[in-house]
Design an enzyme around this catalytic site. Structure first.
Site, PDB file in Angstrom:
ATOM      1  N   GLU A  35     -11.988   4.588  -4.756  1.00  0.00           N
ATOM      2  CA  GLU A  35     -11.186   5.013  -6.122  1.00  0.00           C
ATOM      3  C   GLU A  35     -10.655   4.552  -5.727  1.00  0.00           C
ATOM      4  OE1 GLU A  35      -9.378   9.252  -4.875  1.00  0.00           O
ATOM      5  OE2 GLU A  35      -8.468   9.424  -7.170  1.00  0.00           O
ATOM      6  N   ARG A 261     -12.693   8.589  10.150  1.00  0.00           N
ATOM      7  CA  ARG A 261     -11.931   6.876   9.572  1.00  0.00           C
ATOM      8  C   ARG A 261     -12.005   6.031  11.150  1.00  0.00           C
ATOM      9  NH1 ARG A 261     -10.938   9.294   5.034  1.00  0.00           N
ATOM     10  NH2 ARG A 261      -9.153   7.871   4.427  1.00  0.00           N
ATOM     11  N   LYS A 271      -3.498   5.872   0.819  1.00  0.00           N
ATOM     12  CA  LYS A 271      -3.537   5.001  -0.108  1.00  0.00           C
ATOM     13  C   LYS A 271      -1.942   5.881  -0.334  1.00  0.00           C
ATOM     14  CE  LYS A 271      -7.640   4.995  -1.516  1.00  0.00           C
ATOM     15  NZ  LYS A 271      -8.382   4.794  -2.459  1.00  0.00           N
TER      16      LYS A 271
HETATM   17  P1  ATP Z   1      -7.161   6.846   1.620  1.00  0.00           P
HETATM   18  O1  ATP Z   1      -6.650   8.059   2.145  1.00  0.00           O
HETATM   19  O2  ATP Z   1      -6.296   5.538   2.006  1.00  0.00           O
HETATM   20  O3  ATP Z   1      -6.655   7.475  -0.369  1.00  0.00           O
HETATM   21  P2  ATP Z   1      -9.449   7.042   0.444  1.00  0.00           P
HETATM   22  O4  ATP Z   1     -10.958   8.423   1.567  1.00  0.00           O
HETATM   23  O5  ATP Z   1      -9.579   8.871  -0.013  1.00  0.00           O
HETATM   24  O6  ATP Z   1      -8.524   7.138   1.271  1.00  0.00           O
HETATM   25  P3  ATP Z   1     -11.178   6.021  -1.399  1.00  0.00           P
HETATM   26  O7  ATP Z   1     -11.302   5.065  -1.944  1.00  0.00           O
HETATM   27  O8  ATP Z   1     -12.236   7.333  -1.797  1.00  0.00           O
HETATM   28  O9  ATP Z   1     -10.133   5.883  -0.390  1.00  0.00           O
HETATM   29  O10 ATP Z   1     -12.000   5.502   0.078  1.00  0.00           O
HETATM   30  C1  ATP Z   1     -13.412   4.952  -0.375  1.00  0.00           C
HETATM   31  C2  ATP Z   1     -14.197   4.598   1.257  1.00  0.00           C
HETATM   32  O11 ATP Z   1     -13.504   4.086   2.061  1.00  0.00           O
HETATM   33  C3  ATP Z   1     -14.378   6.451   1.127  1.00  0.00           C
HETATM   34  O12 ATP Z   1     -16.128   6.129   1.388  1.00  0.00           O
HETATM   35  C4  ATP Z   1     -13.470   6.636   2.519  1.00  0.00           C
HETATM   36  O13 ATP Z   1     -15.039   7.433   3.276  1.00  0.00           O
HETATM   37  C5  ATP Z   1     -13.277   5.224   2.892  1.00  0.00           C
HETATM   38  N1  ATP Z   1     -12.665   5.082   4.044  1.00  0.00           N
HETATM   39  C6  ATP Z   1     -11.093   5.219   3.619  1.00  0.00           C
HETATM   40  N2  ATP Z   1     -10.086   5.352   4.205  1.00  0.00           N
HETATM   41  C7  ATP Z   1     -10.772   4.959   5.855  1.00  0.00           C
HETATM   42  C8  ATP Z   1     -10.537   4.731   6.784  1.00  0.00           C
HETATM   43  N3  ATP Z   1      -9.428   4.858   7.308  1.00  0.00           N
HETATM   44  N4  ATP Z   1     -11.201   4.319   8.137  1.00  0.00           N
HETATM   45  C9  ATP Z   1     -12.903   4.117   7.175  1.00  0.00           C
HETATM   46  N5  ATP Z   1     -13.400   4.452   6.189  1.00  0.00           N
HETATM   47  C10 ATP Z   1     -12.383   4.758   5.840  1.00  0.00           C
HETATM   48 MG    MG Z   2     -11.554   9.279  -1.529  1.00  0.00          MG
END
Ligand code: ATP
Ligand code: MG
Length: 553
Positions: A35, A261, A271
């Site tokens: 995102e 994660r 984020k």
């Molecule tokens: P955040 O909690 O930092 O906002 P998010 O999951 O909302 O993370 P996205 O931009 O949706 O962030 O993530 C893109 C991809 O990266 C998704 O498939 C997500 O599952 C993966 N991802 C995000 N954070 C992690 C993490 N800490 N470890 C492994 N994969 C991750």
């Molecule tokens: Mg997300």
């Protein structure tokens, strides 16, 4: 070891192996779906290495798709930084960059299809009422009074939503599933909402936007994704993922697999929280070298290879776990020990005068770029009567454990001569201002002729030739192991995470150091020129990592 032996194994790769062996799939298509609401962090690197790594190893491909269904929080700056970071990590996506918003027309048509099938309805409960009606983990939800409207009425109202006839929160489109489901995500989830926001890709074309759960599965199917890999918090959402694809006319049905994660000690991966550090100016932007972002690690001096190796070592499982910071640091330390050129830098200089060295004499000595790799060559190292050493490397008195320079004793100057400290000069406060020495002219590259043993070696720079620099030393950004769990994570910031050293002096070859190119400053650690603050007129170096593991968790 062959390349194939070095491939990671994990439960997702086992599933892929089985799918290829059984003929369920004849190729592998993955995607990475960030995102664009922040910069990528080391947790994303885990997901990137998994998705792009699988594509590479199975001769498949991986799409980069921006999950851009929430225009309010998203920005073009993030879209650009994410592409840059993925490429810097060493990966290339399949074809053009994709956006969920590319599919807004199709998503809208599938929503209409659900309405026509009696599987979606326009709800006019307020957001608070929707929450109330949803129930809890222990009590079922109850049906909205708007749930049984006719297909014709729903089609008309959904069109009214699309035409801007409802205010935000006044109406939404919900899937008609089961308000008593034990999976809360299945209790008539909202699939479209009204939002009057300009979108970075679609401008003002839309005032209704599809929700993540509706968008993600359809985008995956439209792109022919074979294995849709995400993190464990989406485990329950898999029901909805499958429900949507089972109920619309689409041929492809990707399967979703979840892994745990990455959590890193003394760090945060959210984020939203990282953004707060930036907006509150508690760090110098998303790429502050203390940030766990890809751009922060890059600015700090991490290499793509070290980050990929870290992701390989932590592996992919379904177990929740927190990785020690030292695991990340070992990866960069091993890489730089192997590959970083060596140089000398004196962080806290004190003047040393070699009284028996001719006043106007200068010599150009030579220093190997890497102690174990003669093929990397040597560089010039000027030597003169006045040099600078680190104040920590001299004591007037010390026991045998102190293998540096002591009054009346000898020490070797790295890549140069043996010197002996004869006397010191101090200022009014008693601080040493100059150390006067003599040198043994017969000790360049060899031991003293009479068999005297000189154990200690210290680094130095020529006072006349050295170049000044600011050196930034970093410590962990948070003072507790799990800042994310604190009520106020901002209160757990380590006030000593940055130490600025203004008067460091570097050997002159470092004047040409390229930003992000790491060096081992001998006996000090690994450093690189800052990619934002350093210029040939004013060098600024970042500590990448210490020479040894000094982490006290
Ligand atoms: P955040 O909690 O930092 O906002 P998010 O999951 O909302 O993370 P996205 O931009 O949706 O962030 O993530 C893109 C991809 O990266 C998704 O498939 C997500 O599952 C993966 N991802 C995000 N954070 C992690 C993490 N800490 N470890 C492994 N994969 C991750
Ligand atoms: Mg997300």
């Amino acid at each position: 070891m062959t390349q194939a032996d070095n491939r990671p194994t994990n439960f997702i790769r086992q599933i892929i192996d089985e799918d290829l062996a059984s003929g369920k799939h004849d190729h592998v298509q993955t995607r990475f779906p960030p995102e664009p609401n922040g910069y990528l962090h080391i947790g994303h690197a885990k997901s990137i290495c998994l998705n792009f790594g699988i594509a590479q190893d199975y001769q498949g491909s991986c799409n980069l798709r921006f999950d851009d269904t929430n225009p309010a929080k998203e920005e073009v700056e993030y879209v650009e930084s994410i592409q840059k970071d993925v490429q810097w990590l060493g990966f290339q996506w399949n074809g053009e960059v994709r956006y969920s918003s590319d599919y807004f027309d199709q998503l809208h048509a599938y929503a209409v299809e659900l309405i026509e099938k009696g599987l979606a309805y326009v709800d006019e409960l307020t957001p608070e009422q929707i929450r109330e009606y949803r129930g809890t983990l222990t009590s079922p939800g109850k049906n909205s009074p708007y749930r049984d409207r006719s297909v014709a009425e729903n089609l008309a109202l959904f069109d009214k939503m699309k035409q801007g006839g409802f205010q935000e929160g006044q109406a939404c489109l919900r899937a008609k599933i089961d308000m008593a489901s034990s999976f809360i995500v299945m209790r008539d989830p909202v699939i479209y909402r009204v939002k009057f926001a300009e979108h970075h890709q679609t401008g003002n074309k839309w005032c209704i936007y599809p929700m993540y759960d509706f968008t993600h599965c359809i985008s995956d199917a439209l792109e022919g994704i074979t294995h849709s890999i995400c993190t464990l918090e989406f485990q329950d959402n898999r029901r909805l993922y499958d429900w949507v694809l089972d109920n619309i006319s689409i041929d492809c049905h990707p399967r979703q697999y979840e892994f745990s994660r990455l959590n890193l000690e003394y760090s945060i991966m959210s984020k939203r929280k990282l953004n707060l550090l930036v907006t509150e100016k508690l760090v110098d932007g998303w790429d502050d070298p203390r940030m766990p972002t890809i751009s922060g690690l890059r600015r700090r001096g991490y290499t793509p290879a070290a980050i990929r190796e870290f992701c390989r070592r932590i592996g992919v499982t379904k177990q929740d776990n927190t990785v020690e910071m030292s695991a990340l640091e070992s990866c960069i330390r091993e890489d730089l020990n192997e590959n970083a050129p060596r140089a000398m830098a004196v962080l806290r200089p004190v003047r040393l005068v070699i009284e028996n060295y001719p006043v106007d004499q200068e010599e150009i000595l030579s220093s190997p770029n890497h102690p174990n790799k003669p093929e990397l060559g040597t560089h010039e190292l000027p030597f003169a009567r006045e040099i600078l050493i680190d104040e920590a490397d001299f004591r007037e008195e010390a026991n045998k454990q102190f293998k540096r320079l002591v009054l009346g004793k000898e020490v070797r100057l790295r890549h140069a001569y043996v010197v002996k400290a004869e006397r010191v000069e101090k200022d009014a406060d008693g601080n040493i201002t100059t150390i006067y020495c003599t040198y043994d002219a017969e000790t360049l590259g060899k031991d003293p002729a009479d068999g005297r043993k000189v154990k200690g070696v210290i680094h130095w720079v020529s006072a006349k030739h050295a170049v000044p620099a600011t050196v930034r030393l970093y410590d962990r950004l948070f003072s507790v192991a799990n800042p994310g769990a604190a009520d106020d994570f901002l209160a757990t910031i380590n006030p000593h995470s940055l130490t600025l050293i203004e008067g460091a002096m570097l050997e002159p070859s470092l004047k040409l150091a390229q930003p992000e190119q790491a060096y081992q400053f001998e006996r000090e650690g690994y450093f690189c020129a800052d990619n934002k603050l350093s210029s040939p007129d004013h060098l600024v170096f970042n500590l990448t990592v210490a020479l040894r593991d000094t982490w006290q968790g």
